[in-house]
Design a protein around this motif. Structure first.
Motif, PDB file in Angstrom:
ATOM      1  N   ALA A   3     -34.977  -3.440 -11.423  1.00 56.12           N
ATOM      2  CA  ALA A   3     -35.900  -4.577 -11.371  1.00 56.12           C
ATOM      3  C   ALA A   3     -35.483  -5.687 -12.337  1.00 56.12           C
ATOM      4  N   ALA A   4     -35.051  -5.311 -13.537  1.00 61.78           N
ATOM      5  CA  ALA A   4     -34.626  -6.310 -14.533  1.00 61.78           C
ATOM      6  C   ALA A   4     -33.336  -6.994 -14.083  1.00 61.78           C
ATOM      7  N   PHE A   5     -32.422  -6.201 -13.543  1.00 64.01           N
ATOM      8  CA  PHE A   5     -31.161  -6.733 -13.034  1.00 64.01           C
ATOM      9  C   PHE A   5     -31.414  -7.759 -11.929  1.00 64.01           C
ATOM     10  N   VAL A   6     -32.216  -7.370 -10.956  1.00 66.35           N
ATOM     11  CA  VAL A   6     -32.511  -8.253  -9.827  1.00 66.35           C
ATOM     12  C   VAL A   6     -33.278  -9.490 -10.300  1.00 66.35           C
ATOM     13  N   ALA A   7     -34.176  -9.327 -11.244  1.00 68.52           N
ATOM     14  CA  ALA A   7     -34.945 -10.474 -11.753  1.00 68.52           C
ATOM     15  C   ALA A   7     -34.025 -11.519 -12.397  1.00 68.52           C
ATOM     16  N   LYS A   8     -33.064 -11.071 -13.186  1.00 66.03           N
ATOM     17  CA  LYS A   8     -32.143 -12.028 -13.831  1.00 66.03           C
ATOM     18  C   LYS A   8     -31.215 -12.665 -12.796  1.00 66.03           C
ATOM     19  N   LEU A   9     -30.790 -11.891 -11.793  1.00 67.94           N
ATOM     20  CA  LEU A   9     -29.991 -12.474 -10.715  1.00 67.94           C
ATOM     21  C   LEU A   9     -30.806 -13.521  -9.967  1.00 67.94           C
ATOM     22  N   SER A  10     -32.083 -13.234  -9.784  1.00 68.64           N
ATOM     23  CA  SER A  10     -32.979 -14.185  -9.112  1.00 68.64           C
ATOM     24  C   SER A  10     -33.112 -15.473  -9.936  1.00 68.64           C
ATOM     25  N   ASP A  11     -33.190 -15.331 -11.247  1.00 68.36           N
ATOM     26  CA  ASP A  11     -33.218 -16.519 -12.120  1.00 68.36           C
ATOM     27  C   ASP A  11     -31.936 -17.326 -11.958  1.00 68.36           C
ATOM     28  N   SER A  66     -23.111 -15.311  -3.045  1.00 60.55           N
ATOM     29  CA  SER A  66     -22.728 -14.132  -3.836  1.00 60.55           C
ATOM     30  C   SER A  66     -23.928 -13.541  -4.560  1.00 60.55           C
ATOM     31  N   LEU A  67     -24.763 -14.390  -5.117  1.00 60.07           N
ATOM     32  CA  LEU A  67     -25.944 -13.909  -5.835  1.00 60.07           C
ATOM     33  C   LEU A  67     -26.914 -13.199  -4.895  1.00 60.07           C
ATOM     34  N   VAL A  68     -27.136 -13.782  -3.728  1.00 61.76           N
ATOM     35  CA  VAL A  68     -28.043 -13.166  -2.759  1.00 61.76           C
ATOM     36  C   VAL A  68     -27.502 -11.799  -2.323  1.00 61.76           C
ATOM     37  N   LYS A  69     -26.207 -11.710  -2.143  1.00 68.32           N
ATOM     38  CA  LYS A  69     -25.597 -10.420  -1.767  1.00 68.32           C
ATOM     39  C   LYS A  69     -25.824  -9.387  -2.871  1.00 68.32           C
ATOM     40  N   MET A  70     -25.651  -9.803  -4.117  1.00 71.59           N
ATOM     41  CA  MET A  70     -25.882  -8.874  -5.235  1.00 71.59           C
ATOM     42  C   MET A  70     -27.356  -8.462  -5.302  1.00 71.59           C
ATOM     43  N   ILE A  71     -28.254  -9.420  -5.063  1.00 71.30           N
ATOM     44  CA  ILE A  71     -29.692  -9.136  -5.094  1.00 71.30           C
ATOM     45  C   ILE A  71     -30.071  -8.163  -3.976  1.00 71.30           C
ATOM     46  N   ASN A  72     -29.479  -8.363  -2.812  1.00 68.62           N
ATOM     47  CA  ASN A  72     -29.806  -7.523  -1.660  1.00 68.62           C
ATOM     48  C   ASN A  72     -29.145  -6.149  -1.705  1.00 68.62           C
ATOM     49  N   GLN A  73     -28.081  -6.013  -2.484  1.00 66.96           N
ATOM     50  CA  GLN A  73     -27.366  -4.733  -2.603  1.00 66.96           C
ATOM     51  C   GLN A  73     -27.093  -4.418  -4.081  1.00 66.96           C
ATOM     52  N   PRO A  74     -28.121  -4.269  -4.878  1.00 68.21           N
ATOM     53  CA  PRO A  74     -27.919  -4.085  -6.318  1.00 68.21           C
ATOM     54  C   PRO A  74     -27.355  -2.726  -6.715  1.00 68.21           C
ATOM     55  N   GLU A  75     -27.520  -1.720  -5.856  1.00 67.39           N
ATOM     56  CA  GLU A  75     -27.143  -0.353  -6.213  1.00 67.39           C
ATOM     57  C   GLU A  75     -25.688  -0.219  -6.658  1.00 67.39           C
ATOM     58  N   GLN A  76     -24.795  -0.959  -6.017  1.00 67.05           N
ATOM     59  CA  GLN A  76     -23.382  -0.838  -6.365  1.00 67.05           C
ATOM     60  C   GLN A  76     -23.064  -1.370  -7.768  1.00 67.05           C
TER      61      GLN A  76
END
Length: 127
Positions: free
Chosen positions: A67-75, A114-124
């Motif tokens: 959640a923290a990872f995705v939140a910062k990517l979203s920022d 690239s950011l959206v891809k990371m947000i949508n597939q954070p597990e990797q």
């Protein structure tokens, strides 16, 4: 077969490298903006372009928590979109040539993708 480059730090991320180069280009180009824009457009476009990189660095260090990872990517994504708005203003005000603005806008489209891809597939990316 092409060997994939290992990502050890946020600076190894292609999206970070692209964002950093774009922020530096914006810094150089914005030196030519009028002085009356110093505390508005110039300041804003520099801040948000740099913030894309800073938020990516923070996201990288928060990979233990999805959640923290995705939140910062979203920022970071939001800041990249903001850069695009300021680029449009800079072109419309005549501070940037149309082709330069389009090129940078396109760079931020790639960054956003690239950011959206990371947000949508954070597990990797998670630890």
């Amino acid at each position: 077969m092409v060997e994939k480059k290992r990502v050890r730090t946020h600076e190894d991320l292609e999206v970070y490298q692209r964002a950093f180069e774009a922020a530096m280009a914006i810094f150089e180009l914005s030196k030519r903006f009028p002085l009356e824009e110093r505390y508005s457009l110039t300041d804003q476009i520099r801040r948000c372009s740099r913030s894309v990189c800073a938020n990516l660095a923070e996201a990288w260090r928060k990979r233990r928590y999805k959640a923290a990872f995705v939140a910062k990517l979203s920022d970071s994504e939001a800041e990249a979109a903001e850069v695009q708005v300021w680029l449009k203003f800079a072109v419309k005000c005549g501070y940037l040539e149309l082709n330069t603005g389009r090129e940078l806008y396109g760079t931020y489209n790639h960054i956003l993708g690239s950011l959206v891809k990371m947000i949508n597939q954070p597990e990797q990316w998670l630890l």
